[in-house]
Structure formats: C-alpha cells, structure tokens
Design a protein around this motif. Structure first.
Motif, short mmCIF file in Angstrom:
data_model
loop_
_atom_site.label_atom_id
_atom_site.label_comp_id
_atom_site.label_asym_id
_atom_site.label_seq_id
_atom_site.Cartn_x
_atom_site.Cartn_y
_atom_site.Cartn_z
N MET A 40 -42.39 13.06 -16.45
CA MET A 40 -43.64 13.69 -15.79
C MET A 40 -43.07 14.48 -14.47
SD MET A 40 -46.83 11.68 -17.13
CE MET A 40 -47.52 11.70 -15.46
N ASP A 41 -42.46 14.14 -13.68
CA ASP A 41 -42.03 14.35 -12.40
C ASP A 41 -41.09 15.64 -12.72
OD1 ASP A 41 -43.78 12.54 -11.23
OD2 ASP A 41 -41.82 11.30 -10.62
N ALA A 42 -40.07 15.43 -13.69
CA ALA A 42 -39.34 16.63 -14.05
C ALA A 42 -40.04 17.70 -14.51
CB ALA A 42 -38.27 16.11 -14.82
N LEU A 43 -41.01 17.49 -15.20
CA LEU A 43 -41.70 18.50 -16.06
C LEU A 43 -42.51 19.34 -15.01
CD1 LEU A 43 -42.61 19.80 -18.52
CD2 LEU A 43 -44.46 18.07 -18.91
N ALA A 44 -42.93 18.53 -14.19
CA ALA A 44 -43.61 19.19 -12.89
C ALA A 44 -42.93 20.13 -12.20
CB ALA A 44 -44.43 18.25 -11.90
N ILE A 45 -41.69 19.31 -11.50
CA ILE A 45 -40.74 20.19 -10.86
C ILE A 45 -40.31 21.43 -11.80
CG2 ILE A 45 -38.53 20.13 -9.59
CD1 ILE A 45 -39.27 17.24 -8.83
N GLY A 46 -39.99 21.12 -12.87
CA GLY A 46 -39.49 22.13 -13.71
C GLY A 46 -40.26 23.50 -13.83
N ASN A 47 -41.58 23.01 -13.97
CA ASN A 47 -42.67 23.99 -14.14
C ASN A 47 -42.81 24.88 -12.78
OD1 ASN A 47 -43.97 24.53 -16.86
ND2 ASN A 47 -44.56 22.25 -16.63
N ALA A 48 -42.49 24.21 -11.70
CA ALA A 48 -42.61 24.96 -10.46
C ALA A 48 -41.55 25.82 -10.17
CB ALA A 48 -42.66 24.11 -9.28
N LEU A 49 -40.43 25.74 -11.08
CA LEU A 49 -39.01 26.72 -10.77
C LEU A 49 -39.01 27.85 -12.03
CD1 LEU A 49 -36.36 23.89 -10.24
CD2 LEU A 49 -37.62 25.18 -8.40
N PRO A 50 -38.28 28.69 -11.47
CA PRO A 50 -38.27 29.64 -12.64
C PRO A 50 -37.12 29.41 -13.83
CG PRO A 50 -36.98 30.23 -10.63
CD PRO A 50 -37.64 29.19 -10.32
N GLY A 51 -37.33 29.92 -14.97
CA GLY A 51 -36.45 29.65 -16.08
C GLY A 51 -37.08 28.89 -17.05
N LEU A 52 -36.29 28.49 -18.27
CA LEU A 52 -36.90 27.85 -19.25
C LEU A 52 -37.16 26.51 -19.05
CD1 LEU A 52 -34.77 29.54 -21.96
CD2 LEU A 52 -37.02 30.29 -21.30
N ILE A 53 -38.28 26.06 -19.42
CA ILE A 53 -38.65 24.46 -19.02
C ILE A 53 -37.52 23.47 -19.88
CG2 ILE A 53 -40.18 24.30 -20.63
CD1 ILE A 53 -40.14 22.68 -17.20
N VAL A 54 -37.33 23.78 -20.98
CA VAL A 54 -36.33 22.78 -21.65
C VAL A 54 -34.99 22.63 -21.06
CG1 VAL A 54 -37.81 22.64 -23.83
CG2 VAL A 54 -35.83 24.20 -23.51
N ILE A 55 -34.50 23.80 -20.65
CA ILE A 55 -33.07 23.76 -20.12
C ILE A 55 -33.29 22.90 -18.84
CG2 ILE A 55 -31.40 25.16 -19.10
CD1 ILE A 55 -32.18 27.22 -20.97
N LYS A 56 -34.32 23.01 -18.03
CA LYS A 56 -34.42 22.38 -16.86
C LYS A 56 -34.50 20.75 -17.21
CE LYS A 56 -37.46 25.38 -15.39
NZ LYS A 56 -38.41 26.08 -15.04
N MET A 57 -35.37 20.42 -18.19
CA MET A 57 -35.52 19.15 -18.52
C MET A 57 -34.23 18.49 -18.97
SD MET A 57 -38.57 18.58 -17.82
CE MET A 57 -38.98 17.07 -18.64
N ALA A 58 -33.44 19.53 -19.78
CA ALA A 58 -32.03 18.95 -20.19
C ALA A 58 -31.35 18.66 -19.16
CB ALA A 58 -31.57 19.90 -21.28
N ALA A 59 -31.39 19.42 -18.27
CA ALA A 59 -30.55 19.26 -16.82
C ALA A 59 -30.97 18.02 -16.29
CB ALA A 59 -30.75 20.13 -15.98
N VAL A 60 -32.12 17.65 -16.09
CA VAL A 60 -32.75 16.33 -15.36
C VAL A 60 -32.23 15.02 -16.15
CG1 VAL A 60 -34.48 14.95 -14.62
CG2 VAL A 60 -34.33 17.42 -14.14
N VAL A 61 -32.52 15.10 -17.53
CA VAL A 61 -32.21 14.13 -18.34
C VAL A 61 -30.74 13.79 -18.51
CG1 VAL A 61 -32.34 12.95 -20.70
CG2 VAL A 61 -34.38 14.04 -19.50
N GLY A 62 -30.11 14.78 -18.75
CA GLY A 62 -28.33 14.84 -19.06
C GLY A 62 -27.96 14.09 -17.53
N THR A 63 -28.46 14.81 -16.42
CA THR A 63 -27.82 14.14 -15.36
C THR A 63 -28.11 12.59 -15.05
OG1 THR A 63 -28.12 16.29 -14.22
CG2 THR A 63 -27.73 14.41 -12.83
#
Length: 175
Positions: A47-70
């Motif tokens: 949920m934190d990653a989703l919240a931060i991801g929504n605050a940043l530009p770009g596609l949400i699933v790519i940002k979520m993939a970046a967080v989880v993959g890392t």
C-alpha cells in the motif's frame, strides 16, 4: 539467485498477461501474486508503494514492479520485473498494431470489451475492499479517505494533487 530472477520474470509476466484494462486493474492481480502468493512484500508495504507510485508520474504497475523487484532481488530484480510486466502487452500491441482499426469495429470484439469494462471496475473495487482494513485503521484515516473520494468525485482537482494533500495530512496529523 538465477531461480529467484526467473521466478520474478514469470510472476510479473503472468500478471502482465492476465491483467486487462490498464494499470489500476492490474493492482489486485499483482497484490495476489506478490503479497499473498510469493510474500515478496507485505500488504502495508504494498500500500505504501502504491501510494508513492500514485504520487509519481508514469504507469503504476511499472513503479510497483520496480519496488517489488528491488525488494525481492535488488536492481536486477527491479529491471526484470519492470520488463516482464510490460513485455506481454507490448508484444501483443506490436503484433496487432496493423489490425487494431479493423478489430475495433468487429461487433464480437466490441461486445467483449463492453463485458470487460465492468469486470475492471469490480477488480478496482475489490482491491480497495481488500486493502481497506490495513489503510483505514482509525477515524482520521477514514476521514482522509472520505475527503479524498469526495474531492475526486465532486471537484475538478487532479488526483495527483489529492495524493499530495493526503501525504500532507498524514504529516500534519503525524499518522
């Protein structure tokens, strides 16, 4: 490490293949895979990653993939997860790009898309329902959610600004 990277590629490709309707509709599928099934990240971190991801530009699933993959396998896991989540749909779009106009006029395809739209809405509603107990733990967080929803429904305020306002409230209220 190779097995983990392969597992990340497989999980994110599977999400990319099975999620229809765009980035937000992929969130519950991604959560089921990476939180519930693989346990690479917890619900609150998701949920934190989703919240931060929504605050940043770009596609949400790519940002979520970046967080989880890392989290799962460092920078290489990040790159593999990001590629794997977008590769299936990118390849599909490349293959059908020349036929998109013809296919979109097909009554069977149009009917299928009209049937998928309510499913996407249901998936987004389910993701909210599923994450609500972790996010809405007290009256203040419930109030923030209701204010955010009201602003998005009844005003022209951009959702990104609503996200920033939520973060500011969280800081101000010391949540």
């Amino acid at each position: 490490m190779i097995k983990k990277l392969f597992d990340i590629a497989l999980s994110f490709a599977k999400t990319g293949i099975t999620a229809y309707g765009g980035g937000p509709s992929m969130v519950p599928i991604l959560k089921a895979e990476v939180v519930d099934r693989k346990k690479w990240i917890g619900t609150e971190d998701f949920m934190d990653a989703l919240a931060i991801g929504n605050a940043l530009p770009g596609l949400i699933v790519i940002k979520m993939a970046a967080v989880v993959g890392t989290r799962a396998a460092g920078w290489l896991g990040c790159l593999i997860a990001m590629l794997a989540i977008v590769l299936p749909s990118s390849v599909a779009m490349f293959l059908i790009a020349g036929f998109v106009q013809q296919v979109s006029d097909n009554p069977v395809v149009a009917s299928a898309l009209r049937g998928l739209r309510p499913v996407v809405v249901a998936m987004l509603a389910y993701a909210s329902w599923d994450m609500a107990p972790s996010a809405l733990k007290e009256q203040r967080t419930i109030a923030i959610a209701l204010i955010a929803l009201t602003l998005m429904i009844y005003t022209g305020i951009h959702p990104a600004l609503v996200v920033v306002m939520g973060a500011a409230l969280g800081i101000g209220l010391k949540l």
